[in-house]
Write a protein that holds these residues in place. Sequence first.
Motif, PDB file in Angstrom:
ATOM      1  N   ARG A 103       0.837  -1.212   0.000  1.00  0.00           N
ATOM      2  CA  ARG A 103       0.000   0.000   0.000  1.00  0.00           C
ATOM      3  C   ARG A 103       0.868   1.256   0.000  1.00  0.00           C
ATOM      4  O   ARG A 103       0.579   2.219  -0.724  1.00  0.00           O
ATOM      5  CB  ARG A 103      -0.920  -0.011   1.217  1.00  0.00           C
ATOM      6  N   ARG A 104       1.945   1.234   0.808  1.00  0.00           N
ATOM      7  CA  ARG A 104       2.831   2.397   0.838  1.00  0.00           C
ATOM      8  C   ARG A 104       3.450   2.632  -0.556  1.00  0.00           C
ATOM      9  O   ARG A 104       3.561   3.785  -1.014  1.00  0.00           O
ATOM     10  CB  ARG A 104       3.926   2.191   1.900  1.00  0.00           C
ATOM     11  N   ALA A 105       3.833   1.523  -1.204  1.00  0.00           N
ATOM     12  CA  ALA A 105       4.411   1.650  -2.553  1.00  0.00           C
ATOM     13  C   ALA A 105       3.368   2.141  -3.554  1.00  0.00           C
ATOM     14  O   ALA A 105       3.654   3.004  -4.420  1.00  0.00           O
ATOM     15  CB  ALA A 105       4.980   0.296  -2.993  1.00  0.00           C
ATOM     16  N   ALA A 106       2.129   1.627  -3.447  1.00  0.00           N
ATOM     17  CA  ALA A 106       1.049   2.021  -4.359  1.00  0.00           C
ATOM     18  C   ALA A 106       0.683   3.478  -4.163  1.00  0.00           C
ATOM     19  O   ALA A 106       0.399   4.208  -5.146  1.00  0.00           O
ATOM     20  CB  ALA A 106      -0.168   1.128  -4.143  1.00  0.00           C
ATOM     21  N   GLU A 107       0.678   3.931  -2.900  1.00  0.00           N
ATOM     22  CA  GLU A 107       0.367   5.343  -2.643  1.00  0.00           C
ATOM     23  C   GLU A 107       1.446   6.259  -3.206  1.00  0.00           C
ATOM     24  O   GLU A 107       1.140   7.326  -3.779  1.00  0.00           O
ATOM     25  CB  GLU A 107       0.220   5.546  -1.126  1.00  0.00           C
ATOM     26  N   ALA A 108       2.702   5.827  -3.065  1.00  0.00           N
ATOM     27  CA  ALA A 108       3.802   6.635  -3.629  1.00  0.00           C
ATOM     28  C   ALA A 108       3.721   6.657  -5.157  1.00  0.00           C
ATOM     29  O   ALA A 108       3.923   7.717  -5.798  1.00  0.00           O
ATOM     30  CB  ALA A 108       5.151   6.057  -3.170  1.00  0.00           C
ATOM     31  N   ASN A 109       3.419   5.508  -5.748  1.00  0.00           N
ATOM     32  CA  ASN A 109       3.305   5.413  -7.210  1.00  0.00           C
ATOM     33  C   ASN A 109       2.150   6.257  -7.725  1.00  0.00           C
ATOM     34  O   ASN A 109       2.258   6.944  -8.757  1.00  0.00           O
ATOM     35  CB  ASN A 109       3.128   3.947  -7.601  1.00  0.00           C
ATOM     36  N   LEU A 110       1.015   6.230  -6.976  1.00  0.00           N
ATOM     37  CA  LEU A 110      -0.151   7.030  -7.377  1.00  0.00           C
ATOM     38  C   LEU A 110       0.159   8.515  -7.287  1.00  0.00           C
ATOM     39  O   LEU A 110      -0.244   9.301  -8.162  1.00  0.00           O
ATOM     40  CB  LEU A 110      -1.342   6.680  -6.498  1.00  0.00           C
ATOM     41  N   LEU A 111       0.875   8.906  -6.238  1.00  0.00           N
ATOM     42  CA  LEU A 111       1.212  10.318  -6.069  1.00  0.00           C
ATOM     43  C   LEU A 111       2.065  10.809  -7.229  1.00  0.00           C
ATOM     44  O   LEU A 111       1.826  11.890  -7.804  1.00  0.00           O
ATOM     45  CB  LEU A 111       1.967  10.508  -4.746  1.00  0.00           C
ATOM     46  N   LEU A 112       3.045   9.985  -7.638  1.00  0.00           N
ATOM     47  CA  LEU A 112       3.904  10.358  -8.763  1.00  0.00           C
ATOM     48  C   LEU A 112       3.110  10.376 -10.073  1.00  0.00           C
ATOM     49  O   LEU A 112       3.243  11.296 -10.906  1.00  0.00           O
ATOM     50  CB  LEU A 112       5.070   9.362  -8.868  1.00  0.00           C
ATOM     51  N   ALA A 113       2.232   9.360 -10.246  1.00  0.00           N
ATOM     52  CA  ALA A 113       1.431   9.279 -11.482  1.00  0.00           C
ATOM     53  C   ALA A 113       0.473  10.448 -11.579  1.00  0.00           C
ATOM     54  O   ALA A 113       0.236  10.995 -12.685  1.00  0.00           O
ATOM     55  CB  ALA A 113       0.672   7.959 -11.510  1.00  0.00           C
TER      56      ALA A 113
END
Length: 391
Positions: free
Chosen positions: A129-139
């Motif tokens: 989830r932490r990785a997905a949230e970081a990826n979403l923020l960048l996207a």
Amino acid sequence: MARRLLIAAALLLAVSSCGSEESSLEPLKVKTVTGVKTATVQSTTVEEKETFSGTVIPDQEIFISPKVVGYLIEVKATPGKKVKKGEVLAVIDSSDIRPDVEKAKAGIKEIEAALKEISQAMEEVRAHRRAAEANLLLAEKTYRRFEELLKADAVSKQKFDEVKTQYEAAKANLEAVKAKEAQLKEREKALLAKKEQIEADLKKASAYLSYTYLKSPVDGVVLQKLVDSGNLVSPQTPVFKIGTYPLKVRAFIDNTYAGKIHVGDKVTVKVKGLKLVGTVSEVDRSSDPVSHKFGVKVTLPEAPNVIPGTYAVIEFPISSRKEISIPASAVYRVGSLEYVFVIENGTAHLRLIKTGKRKGDRVTVISGLHEGETIAVSGVSKLCDGAKVEG
């Protein structure tokens, strides 16, 4: 009249013995006697006592019954045994209860293993989830930037669509991770609820299992064993009768002594060759209409060899009186008459007394002496009325 003449004759004999060696023609000389011991007359308080038969009883009697139904497979206590609170007195067959305990323990162990797996999976999901949230923020940042570029015709529509697709994928990935986390939480919640239920079942089964050990609820002594090993017992079956401490003596006293015995009085109790000092703890306020006696309970001090049911004798002090006793050596006898030499200002005076019971080397004086007077207690055979006494 005859008694007076006898006393006078005895006095003359005592007086004449002082000067038996003197000539009747010479003046009478006062005899001086040495080596005579004297003592002051003292009185003591004597209690008049009355004795009553009684029986040793426990402070309380408690019947012990099991809380479960089962066969008595072992009896550990016998009548007369002293027991402590919590001590096992008997064992009931637990074969019907123990499997429930083992099953519940196994169920809890299984659930704890599953919870451990879920905990590990949750750690992984949280990392995703932490990785997905970081990826979403960048996207999202990239998408917003390309959105502005598209408005300024600074980027192609195809490139913008690629960035938008990546942004939508990042959002979908985060939602999938959240769904997985929620799923794990629901499973964890269900397992915890199931564990709570099994723990309640285990607690109940363990309680029933503990009830198969029949324990004493108090410190005391086993008075009776009411059921033998091998019998079926239930909560309605008394198995033991236990007596508690301190022990007491129960006696029934004649009505004539009502009002003379009070709570707190110290009394002597004789039991099994022992002489104990007990305390009156209960006095009935009414008497039996048939026997005309009232009940009394006397609390005993600790006596290891005394058990309930033992015969006892209680001595109650009913009244007291003053009594004078003197050494038997102080009594001077002339025939059937008894005298003492009272010493006043160094002079011996013969005095008639009346004695009572003899106790060892002392004798009770009923009349003729008073407390505080000084009497000769040795060498009285050397004295006579009027003799001077020197120590």
